[in-house]
Design an enzyme around this catalytic site. Structure first.
Site, mmCIF file in Angstrom:
data_model
loop_
_atom_site.group_PDB
_atom_site.id
_atom_site.type_symbol
_atom_site.label_atom_id
_atom_site.label_comp_id
_atom_site.label_asym_id
_atom_site.label_seq_id
_atom_site.Cartn_x
_atom_site.Cartn_y
_atom_site.Cartn_z
ATOM 1 N N LYS A 52 42.782 27.442 53.457
ATOM 2 C CA LYS A 52 42.811 28.488 52.622
ATOM 3 C C LYS A 52 42.382 29.707 53.190
ATOM 4 O O LYS A 52 41.530 29.921 54.318
ATOM 5 C CB LYS A 52 41.451 28.174 51.702
ATOM 6 N N SER A 127 40.443 28.846 42.677
ATOM 7 C CA SER A 127 41.033 29.948 43.319
ATOM 8 C C SER A 127 41.661 29.409 44.695
ATOM 9 O O SER A 127 42.556 29.939 45.055
ATOM 10 C CB SER A 127 39.986 31.061 43.955
ATOM 11 N N SER A 151 36.629 25.841 42.281
ATOM 12 C CA SER A 151 37.728 26.223 43.143
ATOM 13 C C SER A 151 38.317 25.306 43.743
ATOM 14 O O SER A 151 39.519 25.406 44.423
ATOM 15 C CB SER A 151 37.720 27.497 43.536
HETATM 16 N N1 GLN Z 1 36.955 30.117 38.713
HETATM 17 C C1 GLN Z 1 35.589 30.729 39.162
HETATM 18 C C2 GLN Z 1 35.359 32.101 39.224
HETATM 19 O O1 GLN Z 1 36.482 32.673 39.210
HETATM 20 C C3 GLN Z 1 35.223 29.992 40.452
HETATM 21 C C4 GLN Z 1 35.787 30.422 41.587
HETATM 22 C C5 GLN Z 1 35.492 29.488 42.707
HETATM 23 O O2 GLN Z 1 35.170 28.348 42.712
HETATM 24 N N2 GLN Z 1 35.824 30.229 43.823
HETATM 25 O O3 GLN Z 1 34.548 32.556 39.846
#
Ligand code: GLN
Length: 461
Positions: A52, A127, A151
């Site tokens: 990532k 994400s 995420s």
């Molecule tokens: N969807 C969640 C957010 O927008 C989690 C994102 C994540 O785990 N990095 O914060």
């Protein structure tokens, strides 16, 4: 070569990669061949993976999905990157992601949305959406991700693959660009639980460069996979099966739970009394920490710098940050700054921390009676690109079942358990602190009895 060719052939349509590292991959492949020939190979030597784009990679662009870091080439490797490199993996490239890992659909990326390999026009989740899409479409054997509120698990669920977020502190955060430091954890996204065990075993371990790193040896994961789960008690939170859960998604999860019963596990209904506080608590704590973490991006030392001429330092900062960050990141910084401000600290931040404690206590109490907790990973399968971008709250609700584990620091994973309208859905397993071995064992035993994890998106066979 096989994977580099697949990336060339398919990634124009998927947009899963921000950067590919072809030359480095070929050099690492040669090194892996030599290591295998000399008899010093590890299990991961020669395995082609992707990181990532939140992990710093020496001499390779590390953008975090943001215009702010579009020109940033990291001068060092994150611990996760160096540990996997030492084991001999081959780096194919860096994957697309929501900007600074803020999002649930990969649509906040400066580099554009990623397509779900199962259905064009649908999101892969976020994400870590690029990592999930790349693994699901078999553009790499495995990928890394990070999970602050879901995420790793949410995109794994939406693309039909396996992903695990370990206990907070298990994997070093050194060199992983910070979003919300008390929640962020790295983990693998893979086809199977067995692959996840192999990667995670290498990623874990104490790191003196991360002050929140768990000071104990990395867990033994691969060896525990074969143990049967007969006699295990699995808690099923009734409030995970709420009105927000899609009925077909719920049915797939119930079928998976029945499979666990066939394998000899006992299901036990439980209630996590404060779980409905998890989304509101998270959307105070995470932005608060983000507002502080992201203050370092000012365009002075590194990162985006405005072209507009100005002699005024304040305006210079404002332009750098105003032009360098996207809308969702700005929304989080504003919310975070607000909840930490002197007048509102008690009303928001302090309350959120109290809610966080209640949520953690619920889990700890539940784990006095059960070995694992199971339920859905997401309320619905993948949705269409653009469907939720105008409504942040709808977007935030995607993580309603995943955020609790982050707030409590617990290990949790998602495994594929069926399809709804030709889109994959995931089963979530949550374990007590440090019990990644138990999670992976249960997931592996389920995968020995089912074949959801072997399904391939038809366009990528
Ligand atoms: N969807 C969640 C957010 O927008 C989690 C994102 C994540 O785990 N990095 O914060």
């Amino acid at each position: 070569m096989h994977f580099l060719e697949r990336i060339k052939r398919y990634d124009d349509s998927l947009n899963a990669f921000i950067t590919t590292t072809d030359a480095q991959a070929l050099a690492q492949a040669d090194a892996a061949d030599a290591r295998i020939a000399s008899g010093t190979a590890t299990r991961l030597t020669g395995i082609p993976i992707a990181h990532k784009d939140i992990f710093c990679t020496n001499d390779v662009k590390t953008s975090c999905g943001s215009r702010m870091l579009d020109n940033f080439v990291s001068p060092y490797d994150a611990t996760v990157v160096s540990k996997l490199a030492d084991a001999g993996v081959i780096l194919l490239g860096k994957t697309n992601m929501d900007e600074f890992a803020m999002g649930s659909s990969n649509e906040t990326s400066f580099y554009g949305a990623v397509q779900n390999p199962w259905k064009p026009g649908f999101v892969p989740g976020g994400s870590s959406g690029g990592s999930a899409a790349a693994v699901a479409a078999r553009l790499c054997a495995a990928a890394t991700g990070t999970d602050t509120g879901g995420s790793i698990r949410q995109p794994a669920a939406l693309t039909g693959i396996t992903g695990i977020k370990p206990t907070y502190g298990r994997v070093s955060r050194y060199g992983m660009i910070a979003f919300a430091s008390s929640l962020d954890q790295a983990g693998p996204l893979t086809q199977t639980a067995e692959d996840s065990a192999m990667l995670l075993e290498v990623m874990c371990g104490f790191d003196e460069r991360d002050s929140t790193s768990l000071n104990e040896p990395a867990p033994v994961l691969v060896e525990s996979l074969q143990k049967p789960i007969r006699g295990m008690t699995i808690g099923v939170p009734d409030n995970f099966f709420d009105d927000g859960l899609d009925a077909d998604n719920a049915a797939a999860v119930r079928t998976a739970l029945a499979e666990f019963e066939k394998l000899g596990a006992k299901l036990k209904p439980i209630t996590l009394r404060h779980i409905e506080l998890s989304v509101p608590a998270y959307y105070v704590v995470a932005p608060a920490e983000a507002s502080s973490n992201l203050s370092r991006f000012d365009g002075i030392r590194f990162g985006y710098r405005t072209e507009a001429p100005t002699d005024d330092l304040r305006e210079f900062y404002m332009r750098n940050r105003g032009e360098g960050f996207g809308a969702e990141v700005k929304r989080r910084i504003l919310t975070g700054t607000y909840v930490l401000s002197a007048g509102y600290f008690d009303a928001y931040y302090l309350q959120a921390q109290k809610a966080r404690r209640l949520i953690s206590d619920d889990f700890l109490e539940a784990f006095e009676d059960v070995d694992l907790i199971a339920g859905p990973t997401t309320p619905t399968p993948a949705f269409e690109i653009g469907q939720k971008t105008d409504d942040p709250v709808q977007m935030y609700l995607n993580d309603i079942y995943t955020i609790g584990a982050n707030l409590a620091g617990l290990p949790a994973m998602s495994i594929p358990c069926g399809f709804v309208n030709e889109l994959p859905v995931g089963l979530q397993l949550i374990g007590p602190h440090r019990k990644e071995d138990r999670l992976l064992q249960a997931a592996h035993q389920y995968q020995q009895a089912t074949d959801w994890h072997l399904k391939l998106p038809p366009a990528f066979i």
